[in-house]
Design a protein around this motif. Structure first.
Motif, PDB file in Angstrom:
ATOM      1  N   GLU A 105      -8.085  12.050  -0.533  1.00 54.28           N
ATOM      2  CA  GLU A 105      -6.951  11.153  -0.321  1.00 54.28           C
ATOM      3  C   GLU A 105      -7.122   9.916  -1.192  1.00 54.28           C
ATOM      4  N   THR A 109       0.832  -1.203   0.000  1.00 56.37           N
ATOM      5  CA  THR A 109       0.000   0.000   0.000  1.00 56.37           C
ATOM      6  C   THR A 109       0.869   1.257   0.000  1.00 56.37           C
ATOM      7  N   LYS A 154      -0.101   5.825  -0.108  1.00 58.25           N
ATOM      8  CA  LYS A 154      -1.171   6.818  -0.127  1.00 58.25           C
ATOM      9  C   LYS A 154      -0.651   8.174  -0.583  1.00 58.25           C
ATOM     10  N   SER A 186      -9.816   6.938  -1.318  1.00 61.25           N
ATOM     11  CA  SER A 186     -10.043   6.439   0.039  1.00 61.25           C
ATOM     12  C   SER A 186     -10.436   7.540   1.014  1.00 61.25           C
ATOM     13  N   LEU A 245      -3.106   0.115  -3.767  1.00 59.69           N
ATOM     14  CA  LEU A 245      -2.992  -1.142  -3.022  1.00 59.69           C
ATOM     15  C   LEU A 245      -2.805  -2.296  -4.000  1.00 59.69           C
ATOM     16  N   THR A 251      -5.499   5.849  -2.215  1.00 59.22           N
ATOM     17  CA  THR A 251      -4.717   4.680  -1.803  1.00 59.22           C
ATOM     18  C   THR A 251      -4.430   3.802  -3.020  1.00 59.22           C
TER      19      THR A 251
END
Length: 387
Positions: free
Chosen positions: A193, A72, A74, A182, A197, A195
């Motif tokens: 925001e 992950t 961000k 996310s 993954l 993410t």
């Protein structure tokens, strides 16, 4: 914005993984006891190439089989992605008002890691998945990882889960990168925001038929995509709408659904999860990617292989009537590979395709697999070694 989109599309045509050869590759611990040291530290793998997860490799299907680790990273809406980290595979926490949950602001990709007879591990054209995600992110108003970040993250995920990469010829490690909004948002707007993954699963054949020819049903009531929409990018919103038609077709014994264009309702586009090709004589044809059709990495690779073998390849509009009159039909995709079609049903008319002694799809598939397994020289820089 337009110039950037054109630049990205040009990259798809010209990019070579050779430019990524200097990327760092690390071997990670793959035992649960070492999980605490994984996120920030590269360590030698505790598993040798001969050690595998304890599963029945001879009976792999295409179902979720959680592996050891996921990756992950961000970033915020106005920032860039920084270095991510590996962590044990598990659930993630999301706000109820996350952009991906409320407005489907998300993309996904699919690529695979393979194991060769000599024990080497490799990826196949992951840079193309990275570029396609960048194009999709621009369409969905999201920041995206760079090509280098994407490929490095896929490498790390594959190496951390190397014991789940099947023995040669038994399957592959399917790697699923996700990009999602996310951050919490209530009004319709880009999320604050994001993410990125990646998780993975050991897989075998996508279709329950295995290597047997597929039976397709042509859907003429609902459509997968429309002009001006997002059918040409791999957004998550493209897939749930096909479930009704797909479920109905599978309940009637069909393998998959083939969709028509939403304007004229007479030209074929693609199936629920793969692109389609038609063979007539020495000519290989496939629907042009005009914004409603996903430009598959396997599709693109098969086109390149076919031209190298001397076949004429056409990307154009193909009517369903022309499809029904073809000599041979097959589907392509990362999940499905290259799958021959045995029959197509349209408006209660069923056409069966005779399997010739030397079908083009088998030659193309054999050549592609030959490149992937090292039996045929990779002259295009498609193969990325990761161990």
């Amino acid at each position: 914005m337009i110039q950037r989109s054109v630049h990205l599309r040009n990259l798809i045509q010209s990019s070579s993984i050779g430019s990524l050869s200097k990327l760092r590759t690390c071997k990670f611990f793959t035992s649960q006891a070492a999980a605490a040291s994984l996120p920030q530290v590269c360590e030698p793998s505790v598993y040798s190439d001969e050690e595998y997860a304890d599963i029945d490799w001879n009976n792999l299907g295409f179902g979720l089989m959680p592996t050891d680790y996921m990756y992950t990273m961000k970033c915020t809406q106005d920032d860039n992605f920084e270095q991510g980290q590996l962590s044990p595979y598990g659930n993630i926490e999301l706000s109820p008002s996350a952009g991906v949950l409320n407005y489907a602001q998300g993309l996904f990709e699919g690529t695979k890691a393979y194991r060769r007879e000599d024990g080497r591990l490799f990826l196949f054209r992951p840079d193309q998945n990275a570029i396609r995600m960048q194009i999709g992110a621009e369409r969905m108003c999201m920041p995206s990882p760079t090509v280098e970040q994407f490929v490095d993250a896929v490498k790390q995920t594959a190496l951390a889960n190397r014991r789940w990469i099947p023995p040669p010829g038994k399957g592959s490690l399917y790697i699923r990168p996700l990009l999602m909004g996310s951050g919490p948002i209530l009004g319709l707007a880009p999320a604050p925001e994001y993410t990125f993954l990646i998780y993975a699963s050991a897989v075998g054949n996508y279709f329950k038929e295995g290597l047997a020819p597929l039976s397709l049903y042509v859907e003429d009531e609902s459509h997968r995509a429309s002009r001006g929409g997002a059918g040409g990018v791999k957004t998550i919103a493209n897939y749930a709408p096909v479930l009704k038609a797909l479920t109905r077709a599978r309940n009637r014994g069909f393998s998959d659904v083939l969709y028509l264009d939403s304007v004229n309702k007479k030209n074929i586009e693609e199936a629920s999860s793969c692109n389609i090709f038609i063979v007539k004589g020495n000519v290989l044809s496939t629907p042009a990617t005009n914004g409603t059709i996903l430009e598959g990495v396997t599709r693109k690779s098969i086109i390149g292989v076919a031209r190298d073998l001397g076949y004429q390849v056409e990307e154009r509009s193909i009517s369903v009537e022309e499809l029904m009159d073809g000599d041979e039909v097959f589907c392509t995709g990362t999940a499905v590979g290259v799958a021959p079609v045995g029959s197509i049903t349209y408006q209660n008319k069923r056409v069966e395709y005779k399997m010739s002694a030397h079908p083009m799809c088998r030659e193309l598939y054999s050549t592609l697999v030959g490149i992937q397994t090292g039996l045929i020289e990779d002259k295009r820089g498609w193969i990325v070694d990761i161990n």
